[in-house]
Design an enzyme around this catalytic site. Structure first.
Site, mmCIF file in Angstrom:
data_model
loop_
_atom_site.group_PDB
_atom_site.id
_atom_site.type_symbol
_atom_site.label_atom_id
_atom_site.label_comp_id
_atom_site.label_asym_id
_atom_site.label_seq_id
_atom_site.Cartn_x
_atom_site.Cartn_y
_atom_site.Cartn_z
ATOM 1 N N HIS C 134 0.856 -1.174 0.000
ATOM 2 C CA HIS C 134 0.000 0.000 0.000
ATOM 3 C C HIS C 134 0.903 1.239 0.000
ATOM 4 C CE1 HIS C 134 -2.840 2.961 1.720
ATOM 5 N NE2 HIS C 134 -3.810 2.128 1.391
ATOM 6 N N ASP C 211 3.123 -4.237 8.307
ATOM 7 C CA ASP C 211 1.886 -3.495 8.085
ATOM 8 C C ASP C 211 0.726 -4.474 8.292
ATOM 9 O OD1 ASP C 211 -0.379 -2.286 7.148
ATOM 10 O OD2 ASP C 211 0.487 -1.581 5.271
ATOM 11 N N GLN C 214 -4.402 -5.077 7.144
ATOM 12 C CA GLN C 214 -5.375 -6.005 6.567
ATOM 13 C C GLN C 214 -5.332 -7.377 7.227
ATOM 14 O OE1 GLN C 214 -7.725 -5.029 4.733
ATOM 15 N NE2 GLN C 214 -6.991 -3.089 3.873
ATOM 16 N N LYS C 237 -10.434 -0.022 10.281
ATOM 17 C CA LYS C 237 -10.557 -1.209 9.433
ATOM 18 C C LYS C 237 -10.932 -2.449 10.244
ATOM 19 C CE LYS C 237 -7.057 0.395 6.165
ATOM 20 N NZ LYS C 237 -7.731 0.632 4.888
ATOM 21 N N CYS C 377 -4.667 2.322 -3.782
ATOM 22 C CA CYS C 377 -3.413 2.802 -3.188
ATOM 23 C C CYS C 377 -2.305 1.771 -3.324
ATOM 24 C CB CYS C 377 -3.591 3.181 -1.722
ATOM 25 S SG CYS C 377 -4.785 4.481 -1.489
HETATM 26 C C1 PLP Z 1 -2.274 -2.639 3.711
HETATM 27 C C2 PLP Z 1 -2.609 -1.253 4.122
HETATM 28 N N1 PLP Z 1 -1.662 -0.468 4.678
HETATM 29 C C3 PLP Z 1 -1.908 0.784 5.083
HETATM 30 C C4 PLP Z 1 -3.143 1.358 4.937
HETATM 31 C C5 PLP Z 1 -3.344 2.764 5.386
HETATM 32 O O1 PLP Z 1 -4.241 2.859 6.461
HETATM 33 P P1 PLP Z 1 -4.885 4.265 6.842
HETATM 34 O O2 PLP Z 1 -5.403 4.856 5.572
HETATM 35 O O3 PLP Z 1 -5.978 3.914 7.789
HETATM 36 O O4 PLP Z 1 -3.824 5.088 7.481
HETATM 37 C C6 PLP Z 1 -4.172 0.580 4.356
HETATM 38 C C7 PLP Z 1 -5.534 1.102 4.160
HETATM 39 O O5 PLP Z 1 -5.826 2.073 3.529
HETATM 40 C C8 PLP Z 1 -3.897 -0.739 3.941
HETATM 41 O O6 PLP Z 1 -4.837 -1.494 3.379
#
Ligand code: PLP
Ligand code: PLP
Lengths: 420, 147, 420, 147
Positions: C134, C211, C214, C237, C377
Site C-alpha cells: 500500500h 503493516d 489487513q 478497518k 493505493c
Molecule cells: C495494507 C494497508 N496499509 C496501510 C493502509 C493505510 O491505512 P490508513 O489509511 O488507515 O492510514 C491501508 C488502508 O488504507 C492498507 O490497506
C-alpha cells in the site's frame, strides 16, 4: 441578545454529571471542552448511515461520505474567513504545527524543488516565538531549528506576563523567517497584539503562524483580516470532537510546500522509486481521514454560529472579568495575566499563596469543581514568572454565573483548609 | 430525468462510443498536445489537436479509462472537428453546464451531438470528472494554440 | 461454534441502510469497516460522562479519562500479544508508518544521541519493501531514503502477484537496515510469509516493520510470536473508530528512538532552547490524544474477542474462498492473487474483461453493492500486473453468504450490460 | 476508609509536615544524591543520603511540590534516620503497598510513623506519585550506596 445559558446547557449531556456528590462545575474547557449533542449526533448519524472512506470510492456511501467531508471543509472555511482549499484537516493543533515544521525542514533538504525554496532554512535564519507559548508552538520550532541549523529566538514577557513589544521590535528583523505565536495565551487569557506582530513580520517578509487554539472557541476569527499566513486550531477545544484539527494556510503557500505525512490519497502517481503529489489540501491529508470528526467539527461550528460568535465573545469576556475580579478580591490569591478591566478571555490562571496548585485542584475537585493545575504545557512562561505551577479556571458557552460563584467561594476557603 | 435505471447513465450510444472510440490514436503533426488525469481514479488521456486558420481540424487521443471517459473523448472528437476556437469554447461551456445541472439540462443536441447522451452523468456527481476528462484536456490544449 | 451472523448484523446500524432501492451489500470493509453499536456507545458514553484531557489534570473527570485511556492501551496490548508500553496511539496506520520514518530520519540527523544510533541511516544503507505495498508503506520509505541518502530496494512479485522469495533472498542482505512489508495484501488478499521474511531480516540485523492493517481485522495476531520489531494498524478497518491507529514497537527500540511529533504531554522539562522527552509511549504521543477513539477501539477489540478471533478467521477464510471460487466461475472474470483453495482473507481483487473497474463499481452500486474500484493505493502492484485499476470486494464479520451470492450474481451480468 | 471527607486525604499531621518540612535542606557531605521528578506535574526533589557503617545516618532534601509530596519527604526524613539499609527497604515496601491498597491498608504505624497519615492517598490514584516522589528518590539513592 445575550446567550440563553440554560437552553445551552441542556444540550451538553456531560454537564449533568455529578462529582463527589456535587453537580459538576467544569472549568477546564481550555484543556478540552464538553460537546453538545448535535456534535455527537452528527458523528453518529454519519457512522450509522454514510460511513465509508472518502475520495476513493465510486459507491453511494463513499460519494455521500466525500460530499459530507468536503462540505465540512467548506463550513470551517466559512467560519474562519478562508477558502476551502486553504483548510487542511489534521489530527489536532499539535499535528498541524508539526506539519508546518516538518514541511519546512523537508523543503530545507531540497524536497518540493524550486517552488519550496522560500521555505528553506539554514544557519543564519531565525525562527521567532514568544516566551508564553504552549509547548505545541515551541518544541516543533526547537526541533526545526535543530534539524536545519536555524536559530530560535524568543520574544520575552514582562513580570505581568505581557508580551514585550519592545523586545519584539528588536528580535524580529531581516533574519526572521518564521514568527509563530499564540493568539490567546492558554495560561494568562491575554489576547496578543496580532496586528502589530504581523506588521513587524511583514516588514521583513517573515511567515506568520498563528496558534488560534485558545481564540477560536472565544472570538470571531477572520483569518484573512488578521492577515496571517498560517493558523492552527483543535476541534476538541471548540465544542468539537477529539482527534480533529485544522491547519489554515494561504493557498499559494500550501501549494508550494512539500508534503509532510505521505501515503494514500495524496498522490497523483506512484512508482516504486518516487511519487508525485496532489496539490493542497489533499497533499497534506495522507491516509484515511478522520471523516466523522470533521463532520462533528462542522456541527460544532454550526452550533457556535447559531449562538453567534459576537454573543459568544461578549459572554466570554464577561466571564473572564468575573473570574479575575472575583479572584483578585480574595486575600492571598494572585491572578496571572491582565488586570481586572483589561481584555481577557474566559480564562484565569492564578496562584494561591502557600498552597501548591495540585492541592488547590484537589480541594476544588472535592466540591465538584474541575480546574487545571500544573504548568499547562507552558513551562517557560511559568519559569519566567518564577512559578513551578499554577491553577487555571477556564469557561465556555455553558458556564453559568453560579458556577463562577461556586468556584470563587471554593477558592476563598482553600488557604484556611491548608493553614496557609 | 431520474436515476431509476442505470441505462439513463449508460445510454446505448454511450456504450457504442466507448467501444468505437472515435479519434483514438495520436496525430502525426499536432498543433497542441495536452494531458489530463482524473485524480480520483488515475484515468489518463493524452489529447492532440491540429488547428489551422482558426479552425480545429482534428483531434486525436489515447489513454485509458471508464466507459464514460472513453465515450466522452470519442464524442468530443466527432464534435469539435471543423469548429472554430470560439465554437469549441461554446461547446465546452454548454457541455460543462449540462454535466453540472444535476439532471435539469438534457443538453443541446445541435451543439453537442451524441454527447447529450452524457447528460445522465449529471445525476452521478462522482462520475462528472470522468465525462469531463477529455474536455478539460481540450480546454487546456486550446490555451496552447495561438489565434 | 460458527459465528451467528444475524446476531452480529443486528449490532451494525449501517447495515440497515438501503442504497438505490436495494438493501446495502457492503463489500468495502477493507477500505473501512462498519462499526457495531458497542463501539459507538463506548465513545458516546465517554464523551457524555468522562470527557476530559488525559494525564494532565488532577480533577475527577481527568482521572477517569486517564484510567479509561490507559486501560484501552492495555486492552490493545492484550489483543496483539504485546506489553502496554509497546503500544503507541497514532491517528492511523499512515501516521504510524510516518512516525517510524521520521523518527529514523531524526536519528539520522543525530537526534536522540547515542541510544538512537542504531536507527541512523545514510548512503549505503538499504530499506527494503515489496512491490505489493500500500502507498502508506511505500512512500514514507521513499521519502526517508530521499532524506537520508539510503537506497530503497523492492522485492518483486510474480505474474500471479506472489512475493518472489527468490528475490527476497537476494535483496535482503548486509546493507538492509529496515524491511517493511504488508502482512496481508490489500489487493490480493494473500498472506505473506512473515516467518521467512523475518528470518531473512534477522540474519542481517535489519529492523522488521509489519503493516498489519489487513491482517488485524481477520487473523489472530500475536506480535511477539511473529517476532517483528514494529507493527502498525488502523482502528477503522477493524470495527473501530476513524482517527485512531496503533504503532507497536519493541520496548527497547521505542525507548531509544527520538520523538517524531513534539508538543505537550511528551516532555519532562522544557526550556526556551530545548526540551527533554519522556520515555515511550508518551514520547510519541504529543498533544491532546484521541481518547474517545482509543476507548472505541478497545470496545471493537472486545467485540472481536467475544466472537473469538479463531472463529472470525475461519469465517473470513470461508468468505474469501466463496469469493474467489464464485468469481473464477464467471466467464470473463480474472481474480488477482491466490487461486481457489490457496489461503486468502475475505478479500478479492478482480478484473472484468473489457469493462473498466469504475463501470463495474457503478453497475454494482446500482444493485446496492459497495465495492472498491481503482488502484486501491497500490499503483506499483497494478503496474506490475499490467493493470491500471481493479475492482475489490472485501468482507467482514457481518458479511452473509447471501451477500456474496448477490455480488456474484451482479458481477455475472456486467459484461452483457456493457456489451463487453 | 472512604473518600467522604477531604480530611481523610489531608490529615492534620500531613498538613503539619507540609509546613514543617523536616529534613529540608541538602547535606554538606552526602554519601549519595538522587533526583526525582513527578512527570505528571513537574514536581521535583533532590535527596541527599549520608550513610555509614551500613546505617542511614541522615537524609536531607530540597525541591518543590504539593502538600502531599512535601509532607511525605518530611516524614521520610524522620523515619529513615538511623535505619539499616534493609530496614529502609522494608519501610519502602510497606509504604508502597499501603499506597497501592486503595484504602485497604492503613499502614504499619510502628514502621512508618507519621507516614501512615498518607494512607488516605491510596484512594486518590493520581496522587500516589506525589506521595511516592521522595521514596522513589530514596530507593534510587540507596542503589548508589555500597554495602
Ligand atoms: C495494507 C494497508 N496499509 C496501510 C493502509 C493505510 O491505512 P490508513 O489509511 O488507515 O492510514 C491501508 C488502508 O488504507 C492498507 O490497506
Ligand atoms: C495555545 C495552545 N496551543 C496548542 C495547543 C495544543 O492543542 P492540542 O493538544 O489539541 O494539539 C493547546 C492546547 O493544549 C493550546 O492551548
Amino acid at each position: 441578545m445575550p446567550l440563553d445559558i440554560d437552553r445551552i446547557r441542556a444540550q451538553f449531556p456531560a454537564l449533568r454529571r455529578r462529582v463527589n456528590d456535587h453537580p459538576l462545575v467544569y472549568l477546564d474547557s481550555a484543556a478540552t471542552s464538553q460537546k453538545p449533542s448535535v456534535v455527537l449526533d452528527a458523528e453518529r448519524t454519519f457512522l450509522e448511515q454514510h460511513n465509508a472512506a472518502v475520495h476513493r470510492g465510486a459507491h453511494t456511501l463513499a460519494a455521500e461520505a466525500t460530499e459530507l467531508f468536503e462540505s465540512s471543509r467548506e463550513r470551517l472555511a466559512r467560519f474562519l474567513g478562508a477558502a476551502p482549499e486553504e483548510i487542511v484537516w489534521t489530527a489536532g493543533a499539535t499535528a498541524a504545527l508539526n506539519l508546518l515544521a516538518y514541511s519546512f525542514s523537508n523543503a530545507s533538504r531540497g524536497r518540493g524543488g524550486e517552488p519550496a525554496e522560500r521555505f528553506r532554512l539554514g544557519p543564519g535564519d531565525e525562527l521567532v516565538v514568544t516566551e508564553l507559548e504552549h509547548h505545541a508552538n515551541l518544541i516543533p520550532w526547537q526541533e526545526l531549528a535543530a534539524r536545519t541549523g536555524a536559530t530560535l529566538r524568543p520574544i520575552g514577557v514582562d513580570d505581568a506576563g505581557r508580551l514585550r513589544m519592545d523586545e519584539a521590535v528588536e528580535v524580529i528583523g531581516e533574519h526572521t523567517r518564521v514568527l509563530a505565536f499564540a493568539h490567546v495565551s492558554n495560561v494568562l487569557g491575554a489576547i496578543n497584539p496580532v496586528a502589530e506582530l504581523v506588521a513587524l513580520a511583514r516588514r521583513f517578509g517573515a511567515l506568520v503562524v498563528l496558534d488560534a487554539c485558545q481564540s477560536a472557541p472565544h472570538l470571531s476569527l477572520d483569518l484573512k483580516a488578521l492577515d496571517v499566513d498560517f493558523a492552527v486550531l483543535s476541534g476538541h477545544k471548540m465544542l468539537g470532537p477529539l482527534g480533529i484539527g485544522v491547519l489554515y494556510g494561504r493557498r499559494e503557500l500550501l501549494d508550494a510546500m512539500p508534503p509532510f505525512l505521505t501515503g494514500g490519497s495524496m498522490i497523483t502517481s506512484v512508482m516504486m522509486e518516487r511519487a508525485e503529489y496532489l496539490p493542497s489540501p489533499a497533499r497534506f491529508e495522507a491516509g484515511t481521514q478522520p471523516v466523522s470528526q470533521a463532520i462533528g467539527l462542522a456541527a460544532a461550528v454550526d452550533f457556535l454560529d447559531e449562538l453567534g460568535m459576537e454573543q459568544v465573545h461578549e459572554r466570554d469576556a464577561e466571564l473572564g472579568q468575573a473570574l479575575v475580579t472575583g479572584l483578585t478580591a480574595i486575600p492571598g490569591i494572585r491572578v496571572l495575566g491582565p488586570a481586572p478591566g483589561e481584555p481577557r478571555v474566559g480564562l484565569a490562571g492564578f496562584i494561591v499563596d502557600g498552597v501548591h496548585s495540585h492541592d488547590v485542584g484537589q480541594f476544588l475537585d472535592e466540591l465538584g469543581i474541575a480546574v487545571r493545575v500544573g504548568h499547562h504545557c507552558a513551562e517557560p512562561l511559568h519559569r519566567r514568572l518564577g512559578l513551578a505551577a499554577s491553577t487555571r479556571a477556564s469557561t465556555s458557552v455553558y458556564t453559568t454565573d453560579a458556577e463562577v460563584a461556586a468556584f470563587l467561594d471554593g477558592v476563598g476557603r482553600i488557604r484556611a483548609f491548608f493553614r496557609a | 430525468m431520474s436515476r431509476q435505471d442505470l441505462r439513463n447513465l449508460y445510454q446505448d450510444v454511450l456504450v457504442d462510443h466507448s467501444h468505437e472510440r472515435h479519434g483514438y490514436g495520436l496525430l502525426e503533426d499536432p498543433t497542441a498536445e495536452s494531458h489530463g488525469i482524473n485524480r480520483s481514479c488515475g484515468d489518463e488521456i493524452t489529447l492532440h489537436i491540429r488547428a489551422g486558420d482558426g479552425v480545429i481540424e482534428s483531434v486525436g487521443w489515447t489513454g485509458h479509462g471508464c466507459a464514460i471517459s472513453q465515450a466522452s473523448a470519442s464524442m468530443l472528437s466527432d464534435i469539435v472537428a471543423g469548429l472554430t476556437r470560439d465554437e469549441c469554447t461554446r461547446c465546452l461551456d454548454r457541455f460543462r453546464s449540462m454535466l453540472q445541472s444535476r439532471g435539469k439540462d438534457d443538453g443541446d443536441e445541435e451543439l453537442l451531438g451524441d454527447a447529450v447522451a452524457l447528460s445522465g452523468v449529471s445525476l452521478y456527481p462522482p462520475r462528472i470528472n470522468c465525462a469531463m476528462l477529455a474536455w478539460t484536456a481540450l480546454e487546456d490544449g486550446l490555451t496552447r494554440i495561438d489565434a
